[in-house]
Design an enzyme around this catalytic site. Structure first.
Site, PDB file in Angstrom:
ATOM      1  N   LYS A   1       0.861  -1.182   0.000  1.00  0.00           N
ATOM      2  CA  LYS A   1       0.000   0.000   0.000  1.00  0.00           C
ATOM      3  C   LYS A   1       0.899   1.234   0.000  1.00  0.00           C
ATOM      4  O   LYS A   1       1.686   1.442   0.924  1.00  0.00           O
ATOM      5  CB  LYS A   1      -0.904  -0.017   1.228  1.00  0.00           C
ATOM      6  CG  LYS A   1      -1.759   1.231   1.343  1.00  0.00           C
ATOM      7  CD  LYS A   1      -2.770   1.111   2.471  1.00  0.00           C
ATOM      8  CE  LYS A   1      -3.531   2.406   2.635  1.00  0.00           C
ATOM      9  NZ  LYS A   1      -4.497   2.330   3.741  1.00  0.00           N
TER      10      LYS A   1
ATOM     11  N   ARG B   1       1.352  10.023   5.946  1.00  0.00           N
ATOM     12  CA  ARG B   1       1.476   8.588   6.226  1.00  0.00           C
ATOM     13  C   ARG B   1       2.782   7.993   5.682  1.00  0.00           C
ATOM     14  O   ARG B   1       2.905   6.782   5.536  1.00  0.00           O
ATOM     15  CB  ARG B   1       0.293   7.835   5.615  1.00  0.00           C
ATOM     16  CG  ARG B   1      -1.084   8.297   6.071  1.00  0.00           C
ATOM     17  CD  ARG B   1      -2.072   7.146   6.076  1.00  0.00           C
ATOM     18  NE  ARG B   1      -3.469   7.538   5.974  1.00  0.00           N
ATOM     19  CZ  ARG B   1      -4.142   8.191   6.928  1.00  0.00           C
ATOM     20  NH1 ARG B   1      -3.536   8.551   8.048  1.00  0.00           N
ATOM     21  NH2 ARG B   1      -5.418   8.491   6.752  1.00  0.00           N
TER      22      ARG B   1
ATOM     23  N   GLU C   1       7.368  -6.633   0.909  1.00  0.00           N
ATOM     24  CA  GLU C   1       6.149  -6.487   1.722  1.00  0.00           C
ATOM     25  C   GLU C   1       5.220  -7.677   1.520  1.00  0.00           C
ATOM     26  O   GLU C   1       4.675  -8.232   2.471  1.00  0.00           O
ATOM     27  CB  GLU C   1       5.409  -5.192   1.343  1.00  0.00           C
ATOM     28  CG  GLU C   1       5.979  -3.920   1.940  1.00  0.00           C
ATOM     29  CD  GLU C   1       5.633  -3.756   3.420  1.00  0.00           C
ATOM     30  OE1 GLU C   1       5.016  -4.667   4.012  1.00  0.00           O
ATOM     31  OE2 GLU C   1       5.994  -2.709   3.982  1.00  0.00           O
TER      32      GLU C   1
ATOM     33  N   LYS D   1      -2.122  -1.469  -3.867  1.00  0.00           N
ATOM     34  CA  LYS D   1      -2.994  -0.300  -3.802  1.00  0.00           C
ATOM     35  C   LYS D   1      -2.180   0.970  -3.841  1.00  0.00           C
ATOM     36  O   LYS D   1      -1.187   1.046  -3.127  1.00  0.00           O
ATOM     37  CB  LYS D   1      -3.776  -0.382  -2.487  1.00  0.00           C
ATOM     38  CG  LYS D   1      -4.639   0.814  -2.199  1.00  0.00           C
ATOM     39  CD  LYS D   1      -5.259   0.672  -0.845  1.00  0.00           C
ATOM     40  CE  LYS D   1      -5.931   1.980  -0.495  1.00  0.00           C
ATOM     41  NZ  LYS D   1      -6.308   2.067   0.867  1.00  0.00           N
TER      42      LYS D   1
HETATM   43  C1  PBG Z   1      -7.455   3.115   5.604  1.00  0.00           C
HETATM   44  C2  PBG Z   1      -7.721   3.073   4.150  1.00  0.00           C
HETATM   45  C3  PBG Z   1      -7.569   4.077   3.180  1.00  0.00           C
HETATM   46  C4  PBG Z   1      -8.091   3.577   2.001  1.00  0.00           C
HETATM   47  C5  PBG Z   1      -8.499   2.279   2.255  1.00  0.00           C
HETATM   48  N1  PBG Z   1      -8.243   1.969   3.592  1.00  0.00           N
HETATM   49  C6  PBG Z   1      -7.117   5.487   3.290  1.00  0.00           C
HETATM   50  C7  PBG Z   1      -5.730   5.836   3.634  1.00  0.00           C
HETATM   51  O1  PBG Z   1      -4.832   5.021   3.797  1.00  0.00           O
HETATM   52  O2  PBG Z   1      -5.558   7.043   3.794  1.00  0.00           O
HETATM   53  C8  PBG Z   1      -8.189   4.327   0.709  1.00  0.00           C
HETATM   54  C9  PBG Z   1      -9.181   3.810  -0.257  1.00  0.00           C
HETATM   55  C10 PBG Z   1      -9.497   4.759  -1.360  1.00  0.00           C
HETATM   56  O3  PBG Z   1      -8.876   5.808  -1.553  1.00  0.00           O
HETATM   57  O4  PBG Z   1     -10.436   4.423  -2.094  1.00  0.00           O
HETATM   58  N2  PBG Z   1      -6.127   3.156   5.945  1.00  0.00           N
END
Ligand code: PBG
Length: 352
Positions: free
Chosen positions: A220, A242, A258, A273
């Protein structure tokens, strides 16, 4: 000389012959549909046209509709009534996601798979995905002056590095067990803390949920494409960003590390993602591992398509088909996408 013997246009001459030799097909079976659930009334999300934050009752109706369209699974994200430093709404038994899961189990039963996203960021007052190092930062310190001061990068760095990894694991594991008890069929940790898959796996096993799979958000990235989601969930970090826990967009080999770690720790499905800017990563992960690979076509990717379509700048159905086909062609077996419902409704299988 291959020309004129070889004419690739021969297999492109009609819709039927193109369909016959098509290498990649997207179907409704590929999708997981993300849904937001809230304590409040159902409200549209302005930056994501067509997507709502649902009350529990409306969510049940929506999920029934989604199941009728043939979609196999939904992923739930909760927006709690109140947030606190410890993100307690994420693992409270009467929290919004457990309540929604219980209601859905009653209304839809086993006709559709219920996935629960596990993370603290929607539930913490500071908006980070874990708890903070004790005593180093509290919301009370947040004043406009502090906000201005944070803009200086050394301070941003100091504060954003205070998300405490190991104390967060316990809370994530607790949330996972509560969701499993409430009816979640699959647990999906998205926090990017180190070791969370192992912590969640062992907590689920101890609680008797040995058969509950984990879909981990393995690679991610720290992405600008989450903007609309954060508006929807009110989960934008209140300071810093983040980058100390989500991946650097420039890194490719690290995504393989990962994924390998999550697999070692017990992940059953691994996810990349966002999707579109990371198709190479989907391909890498697909090539290296034999587990099912999921990809998350995130909120910002959706918002871009919707905004351009609303302006009449692109042919929406065609672009949706092309986007989803490219994610599948890159190697994803499963696609999380806000387009799932409209794809099923408008039967976009052949929209490319
Ligand atoms: C929670 C999370 C996020 C998304 C999915 N789970 C947001 C983030 O990490 O800020 C994003 C999903 C999207 O943008 O459609 N951590």
């Amino acid at each position: 000389m291959s020309f004129p013997t070889h004419r690739l246009r021969r297999l492109r001459g009609s819709p039927l012959i193109r369909r016959m030799v098509r290498e990649t097909r997207v179907t409704v079976d590929d999708f997981i549909y993300p849904l937001f659930v809230t304590h409040a009334e159902t409200m549209p999300i302005p930056s994501m046209p067509g997507i709502n934050r649902f009350s529990v009752d409306d969510l049940c109706r929506e999920v029934e509709e989604v199941a009728k369209l043939g979609i196999l699974a939904v992923m739930l994200f909760g927006i709690p009534e109140e947030k606190d430093d410890a993100g307690s709404g994420a693992y409270a038994e009467d929290g919004i996601v457990p309540r929604a899961l219980r209601a859905l189990k009653k209304s839809i039963g086993d006709d559709l798979l219920l996935l629960a996203d596990v993370c603290l960021c929607e539930y913490t007052s500071h908006g980070h995905c874990g708890v903070l190092d004790e005593g180093r930062w509290t919301m009370d310190d947040m004043s406009t002056d502090a906000e201005a001061a944070m803009k200086s990068s050394s301070i941003v760095h100091r504060h954003s590095s205070t998300v405490a990894n190991d104390p967060t694991l316990e809370l994530l594991a607790k949330a996972a067990v509560v969701y499993a008890q409430s009816g979640a069929d699959i647990i999906a940790p998205s926090d990017m803390m180190d070791g969370r898959v192992a912590a969640i796996r062992s907590a689920l096993d101890v609680a008797g949920y040995v058969e509950t799979p984990i879909l981990s958000y393995a690679a991610k990235y720290s992405s600008g494409f989450y903007g609309p989601f954060r508006e929807a969930a009110g989960s934008a970090p209140q300071f810093g960003d983040r980058r100390t826990y989500q991946m650097d967009p420039a890194n490719r080999r690290e995504a393989v590390r990962e994924a390998a770690l999550d697999i070692e720790e017990g992940a059953d499905i691994i996810m990349v993602k966002p999707a579109l800017p990371y198709l190479d990563i989907i391909r890498d992960v697909r090539g290296r591992f034999d587990l099912p690979v999921a990809a998350y076509n995130v909120s910002g990717e959706y918002a871009m398509v919707k905004a351009a379509a609303q302006n009449g700048w692109i042919d929406e159905d065609r672009v949706i088909g092309e986007v989803l086909t490219s994610i599948k062609r890159a190697g994803a077996d499963i696609i999380l996408t806000y387009h799932a419902k409209e794809f099923a409704q408008r039967k976009l299988n052949d929209s490319i």
